[in-house]
Design a protein around this motif. Structure first.
Motif, mmCIF file in Angstrom:
data_model
loop_
_atom_site.group_PDB
_atom_site.id
_atom_site.type_symbol
_atom_site.label_atom_id
_atom_site.label_comp_id
_atom_site.label_asym_id
_atom_site.label_seq_id
_atom_site.Cartn_x
_atom_site.Cartn_y
_atom_site.Cartn_z
ATOM 1 N N ALA A 246 3.000 -4.695 -35.154
ATOM 2 C CA ALA A 246 3.489 -3.312 -35.203
ATOM 3 C C ALA A 246 2.383 -2.335 -34.799
ATOM 4 C CB ALA A 246 4.014 -2.982 -36.605
ATOM 5 N N LEU A 247 1.169 -2.578 -35.278
ATOM 6 C CA LEU A 247 0.034 -1.746 -34.886
ATOM 7 C C LEU A 247 -0.181 -1.827 -33.378
ATOM 8 C CD1 LEU A 247 -2.425 0.037 -35.480
ATOM 9 C CD2 LEU A 247 -3.694 -2.070 -36.012
ATOM 10 N N SER A 248 -0.098 -3.025 -32.840
ATOM 11 C CA SER A 248 -0.266 -3.219 -31.404
ATOM 12 C C SER A 248 0.774 -2.418 -30.620
ATOM 13 C CB SER A 248 -0.158 -4.707 -31.061
ATOM 14 O OG SER A 248 -0.269 -4.909 -29.676
ATOM 15 N N SER A 249 1.998 -2.405 -31.097
ATOM 16 C CA SER A 249 3.056 -1.646 -30.444
ATOM 17 C C SER A 249 2.752 -0.148 -30.448
ATOM 18 C CB SER A 249 4.389 -1.924 -31.147
ATOM 19 O OG SER A 249 5.419 -1.189 -30.557
ATOM 20 N N LYS A 250 2.275 0.366 -31.571
ATOM 21 C CA LYS A 250 1.909 1.787 -31.660
ATOM 22 C C LYS A 250 0.736 2.111 -30.729
ATOM 23 C CE LYS A 250 4.860 3.265 -34.658
ATOM 24 N NZ LYS A 250 5.911 4.180 -34.202
ATOM 25 N N VAL A 251 -0.209 1.203 -30.633
ATOM 26 C CA VAL A 251 -1.368 1.401 -29.763
ATOM 27 C C VAL A 251 -0.936 1.394 -28.293
ATOM 28 C CG1 VAL A 251 -3.541 0.340 -29.018
ATOM 29 C CG2 VAL A 251 -3.033 0.581 -31.457
ATOM 30 N N GLU A 252 -0.012 0.509 -27.936
ATOM 31 C CA GLU A 252 0.520 0.486 -26.565
ATOM 32 C C GLU A 252 1.196 1.817 -26.240
ATOM 33 O OE1 GLU A 252 0.507 -1.928 -24.119
ATOM 34 O OE2 GLU A 252 -0.587 -3.417 -25.291
ATOM 35 N N GLU A 253 1.951 2.358 -27.197
ATOM 36 C CA GLU A 253 2.590 3.659 -27.011
ATOM 37 C C GLU A 253 1.546 4.757 -26.821
ATOM 38 O OE1 GLU A 253 5.194 4.371 -30.351
ATOM 39 O OE2 GLU A 253 6.329 2.524 -29.967
ATOM 40 N N ALA A 254 0.482 4.705 -27.606
ATOM 41 C CA ALA A 254 -0.587 5.703 -27.482
ATOM 42 C C ALA A 254 -1.276 5.598 -26.125
ATOM 43 C CB ALA A 254 -1.601 5.530 -28.612
ATOM 44 N N ALA A 255 -1.489 4.382 -25.651
ATOM 45 C CA ALA A 255 -2.122 4.179 -24.340
ATOM 46 C C ALA A 255 -1.246 4.754 -23.225
ATOM 47 C CB ALA A 255 -2.394 2.698 -24.109
ATOM 48 N N ALA A 256 0.046 4.501 -23.310
ATOM 49 C CA ALA A 256 0.965 5.047 -22.301
ATOM 50 C C ALA A 256 0.993 6.575 -22.371
ATOM 51 C CB ALA A 256 2.364 4.464 -22.503
ATOM 52 N N ALA A 257 1.065 7.105 -23.590
ATOM 53 C CA ALA A 257 1.093 8.563 -23.756
ATOM 54 C C ALA A 257 -0.196 9.217 -23.261
ATOM 55 C CB ALA A 257 1.336 8.918 -25.230
ATOM 56 N N ALA A 258 -1.300 8.489 -23.349
ATOM 57 C CA ALA A 258 -2.589 9.011 -22.878
ATOM 58 C C ALA A 258 -2.733 8.896 -21.359
ATOM 59 C CB ALA A 258 -3.734 8.271 -23.570
ATOM 60 N N GLY A 259 -1.758 8.276 -20.724
ATOM 61 C CA GLY A 259 -1.780 8.162 -19.266
ATOM 62 C C GLY A 259 -2.584 6.994 -18.730
ATOM 63 N N LEU A 260 -2.851 5.999 -19.569
ATOM 64 C CA LEU A 260 -3.584 4.823 -19.083
ATOM 65 C C LEU A 260 -2.660 3.935 -18.272
ATOM 66 C CD1 LEU A 260 -5.710 3.920 -22.232
ATOM 67 C CD2 LEU A 260 -6.492 5.024 -20.126
ATOM 68 N N ASN A 261 -3.144 3.505 -17.140
ATOM 69 C CA ASN A 261 -2.400 2.628 -16.247
ATOM 70 C C ASN A 261 -2.126 1.301 -16.967
ATOM 71 O OD1 ASN A 261 -1.818 0.608 -14.247
ATOM 72 N ND2 ASN A 261 -2.730 1.924 -12.697
ATOM 73 N N PRO A 262 -0.881 0.812 -16.946
ATOM 74 C CA PRO A 262 -0.567 -0.469 -17.595
ATOM 75 C C PRO A 262 -1.396 -1.642 -17.069
ATOM 76 C CG PRO A 262 1.451 0.682 -16.994
ATOM 77 C CD PRO A 262 0.302 1.453 -16.392
ATOM 78 N N LEU A 263 -1.785 -1.594 -15.805
ATOM 79 C CA LEU A 263 -2.645 -2.650 -15.263
ATOM 80 C C LEU A 263 -4.031 -2.594 -15.892
ATOM 81 C CD1 LEU A 263 -1.712 -2.575 -11.467
ATOM 82 C CD2 LEU A 263 -0.845 -4.108 -13.254
ATOM 83 N N LEU A 264 -4.548 -1.393 -16.090
ATOM 84 C CA LEU A 264 -5.842 -1.247 -16.748
ATOM 85 C C LEU A 264 -5.758 -1.746 -18.189
ATOM 86 C CD1 LEU A 264 -8.768 -0.310 -16.975
ATOM 87 C CD2 LEU A 264 -7.897 2.016 -17.422
ATOM 88 N N VAL A 265 -4.682 -1.441 -18.860
ATOM 89 C CA VAL A 265 -4.504 -1.909 -20.246
ATOM 90 C C VAL A 265 -4.606 -3.432 -20.290
ATOM 91 C CG1 VAL A 265 -2.833 -2.091 -22.142
ATOM 92 C CG2 VAL A 265 -3.219 0.127 -21.016
ATOM 93 N N GLU A 266 -3.941 -4.120 -19.375
ATOM 94 C CA GLU A 266 -4.019 -5.585 -19.346
ATOM 95 C C GLU A 266 -5.440 -6.054 -19.017
ATOM 96 O OE1 GLU A 266 -1.850 -7.732 -20.477
ATOM 97 O OE2 GLU A 266 -0.344 -6.178 -20.801
ATOM 98 N N LEU A 267 -6.113 -5.364 -18.108
ATOM 99 C CA LEU A 267 -7.493 -5.746 -17.785
ATOM 100 C C LEU A 267 -8.409 -5.588 -18.989
ATOM 101 C CD1 LEU A 267 -8.022 -4.295 -14.186
ATOM 102 C CD2 LEU A 267 -7.674 -6.682 -14.844
ATOM 103 N N LEU A 268 -8.195 -4.560 -19.778
ATOM 104 C CA LEU A 268 -9.010 -4.372 -20.987
ATOM 105 C C LEU A 268 -8.765 -5.507 -21.983
ATOM 106 C CD1 LEU A 268 -8.631 -0.517 -21.483
ATOM 107 C CD2 LEU A 268 -10.485 -1.756 -20.340
ATOM 108 N N LYS A 269 -7.527 -5.946 -22.090
ATOM 109 C CA LYS A 269 -7.207 -7.073 -22.969
ATOM 110 C C LYS A 269 -7.852 -8.358 -22.448
ATOM 111 C CE LYS A 269 -2.784 -5.136 -24.408
ATOM 112 N NZ LYS A 269 -1.313 -5.305 -24.346
ATOM 113 N N ILE A 270 -7.810 -8.539 -21.146
ATOM 114 C CA ILE A 270 -8.437 -9.725 -20.547
ATOM 115 C C ILE A 270 -9.941 -9.686 -20.761
ATOM 116 C CG2 ILE A 270 -8.946 -10.907 -18.363
ATOM 117 C CD1 ILE A 270 -6.127 -9.953 -17.416
#
Length: 152
Positions: A22-46
């Motif tokens: 659930a925390l991860s889901s909220k963080v994903e929402e915050a990342a999208a709202a902050a305008g972070l590119n979804p590809l960058l989000v995956e690269l950060l996880k990698i």
């Protein structure tokens, strides 16, 4: 000495694991709202998973990144991101901050690393990246401790 069966801590305490999801889901929402590119989000996880040596999360997020349209070249050179021209100024700031947060035992998040990120990223982006990295580090530790299987 015999090897005992590893406890899958997510299954052992499912409420805690569900809270992490659930925390991860909220963080994903915050990342999208902050305008972070979804590809960058995956690269950060990698990148977080590379540093931590979490094969399970590496496989999962590499597949997710490719499915979202990330290139093999950027994934392949991710450990050497500073030496390539594949990454934007935003990508570089985010990767630097992610590495500093993941490597806290090596000297905490220095003012230099934080200020370099804050010079390029908005406060919302810095916060979202910090939360993404924090959650990814937690998932890495769950998978590594539980020895999530990785195979063919």
């Amino acid at each position: 000495m015999t090897n005992l069966q590893r406890v899958n801590i997510g299954e052992q305490h499912p409420a805690a694991y569900k809270a992490l999801i659930a925390l991860s889901s909220k963080v994903e929402e915050a990342a999208a709202a902050a305008g972070l590119n979804p590809l960058l989000v995956e690269l950060l996880k990698i990148r977080t998973s590379q540093i931590n040596g979490c094969a399970f999360c590496l496989r999962m997020h590499t597949r997710a990144a490719l499915k979202k349209g990330e290139t093999l070249d950027r994934i392949a050179v991710l450990p050497g991101w500073e030496e390539t021209d594949y990454f934007s100024e935003t990508d570089r700031a985010a990767l630097r901050l992610t590495e500093a947060i993941t490597r806290v035992p090596d000297g905490h998040v220095s003012d230099e690393d934080f200020n370099a990120a804050a010079a390029v990223l908005t406060a919302d982006q810095v916060s979202a990246i910090a939360w993404l990295t924090t959650v990814m580090n937690a998932f890495n530790r769950v998978a590594i401790t539980s020895r999530y299987p990785v195979g063919s």
